[in-house]
Scaffold this active site. Structure first.
Site, mmCIF file in Angstrom:
data_model
loop_
_atom_site.group_PDB
_atom_site.id
_atom_site.type_symbol
_atom_site.label_atom_id
_atom_site.label_comp_id
_atom_site.label_asym_id
_atom_site.label_seq_id
_atom_site.Cartn_x
_atom_site.Cartn_y
_atom_site.Cartn_z
ATOM 1 N N HIS A 42 29.449 44.767 52.473
ATOM 2 C CA HIS A 42 29.854 43.870 51.385
ATOM 3 C C HIS A 42 30.119 42.477 51.936
ATOM 4 O O HIS A 42 30.276 42.297 53.142
ATOM 5 C CB HIS A 42 31.143 44.389 50.717
ATOM 6 N N HIS A 95 29.421 42.503 55.824
ATOM 7 C CA HIS A 95 30.064 43.174 56.950
ATOM 8 C C HIS A 95 30.464 44.593 56.592
ATOM 9 O O HIS A 95 30.511 44.972 55.415
ATOM 10 C CB HIS A 95 31.261 42.374 57.461
HETATM 11 C C1 SIN Z 1 37.250 43.269 55.778
HETATM 12 O O1 SIN Z 1 36.402 43.850 55.097
HETATM 13 O O2 SIN Z 1 37.612 42.132 55.509
HETATM 14 C C2 SIN Z 1 37.871 43.938 56.986
HETATM 15 C C3 SIN Z 1 36.915 44.072 58.115
HETATM 16 C C4 SIN Z 1 37.485 44.889 59.238
HETATM 17 O O3 SIN Z 1 38.467 45.622 59.045
HETATM 18 O O4 SIN Z 1 36.930 44.814 60.334
#
Ligand code: SIN
Length: 275
Positions: free
Chosen positions: A101, A251
């Protein structure tokens, strides 16, 4: 601090470690260099940044207004740091943003960028993966580009945060945060690059097609994001800061560290309306 930055790319198009910056002391020319490196590499990794929460917030503010997340406020209690969202995973409850996302696409003006700090990092696992949405789009076959180029998708907080909203508050939250319409392929306002902007976490459907075609499109675009050749992966340490451009990447936080604890803290810079 105006020492020259050393940029160590992680891949040809995505991600770079930045050496020679002290986030507690960033002067105007260093900020310009960080801004340019952020546009060029989309994900920046800065190690050993022993700054306070106030300094984390102040650094984020240099890129724009910071978001107060309506579904994740108060994760630091009454500390007065509402701009910071703390995400913590404990042995009794595994928590990880383990769906591809970009942040808060359910907003009319979703996030421009996020700046995340490693606070408690497991000895193994807990990496965050990133995908270059323009590279993923570029690799689509031409007939698929034609199929999605002019489409619009609807993004909705309910898909992910709906479970946490008490039924009596749902109507009010729905009125404040109605479903947002965004292009399926968005244009980056600074680089002009076009990239995939649907995600399984928040995109409810593609407009103007039936449910089956909407699913086919969302699946195909997710498959493009899943290609390891458009990705990079960041291994965390305590006081590593990772900044990512939500207009250029998606990510995924891996959930491969249980039963260890993992805590990260994020500030999110408000962005523009996608086009
Ligand atoms: C997020 O989605 O902002 C968190 C990413 C993470 O926990 O690495």
């Amino acid at each position: 601090m105006s020492a020259a930055l050393e940029i160590r790319p992680l891949t040809a198009t995505l991600g770079a470690e930045v050496v020679g910056v002290d986030l507690a002391d960033v002067d105007g020319s260093t900020l310009d260099a960080i801004r340019q490196a952020w546009l060029d590499h989309k994900v920046l990794v800065l190690r050993d940044q022993h700054i306070t929460r106030e300094e984390h917030i102040a650094f984020g503010r240099r890129f724009g207004d910071l978001e107060i997340h309506p579904f994740a406020t108060g994760t630091l209690g009454d500390s007065g740091h509402d701009e910071i969202v703390q995400i913590t995973s404990k042995p009794e409850r595994l928590v990880a943003a383990n769906t591809w996302h970009s942040d808060v696409t359910w907003r009319e003006e979703p996030s421009m960028g996020s700046i995340l700090r490693g606070v408690v990092i497991p000895p193994a696992g807990g990496d965050t993966c990133f995908a270059d949405t323009a590279a993923a789009y570029e690799r689509l076959p031409d007939d698929w580009k034609d199929r999605v180029d002019d489409k619009v998708a609807v993004h909705d907080f309910v898909k992910t945060f709906g479970r946490g909203v008490p039924p009596e508050k749902m109507e009010e939250m729905r009125a404040t945060y109605p479903p947002a319409r965004h292009p399926v392929i968005r244009t980056h306002p600074d680089t002009g690059a076009r990239g995939i902007y649907t995600n399984r976490q928040f995109t409810s459907h593609v407009e103007g097609v039936d449910d089956e075609e909407s699913e086919v499109i969302i699946n195909r675009l997710e498959r493009a994001i899943l290609d390891p050749s458009v990705q990079c992966r960041v291994r965390w340490q305590v006081d590593t800061f990772v900044m990512w451009d939500n207009r250029a990447v998606q990510h995924f936080a891996t959930d491969d560290f249980w039963p260890e604890t993992r805590t990260v803290e994020r500030v999110t810079v408000v962005g523009d309306r996608p086009y």
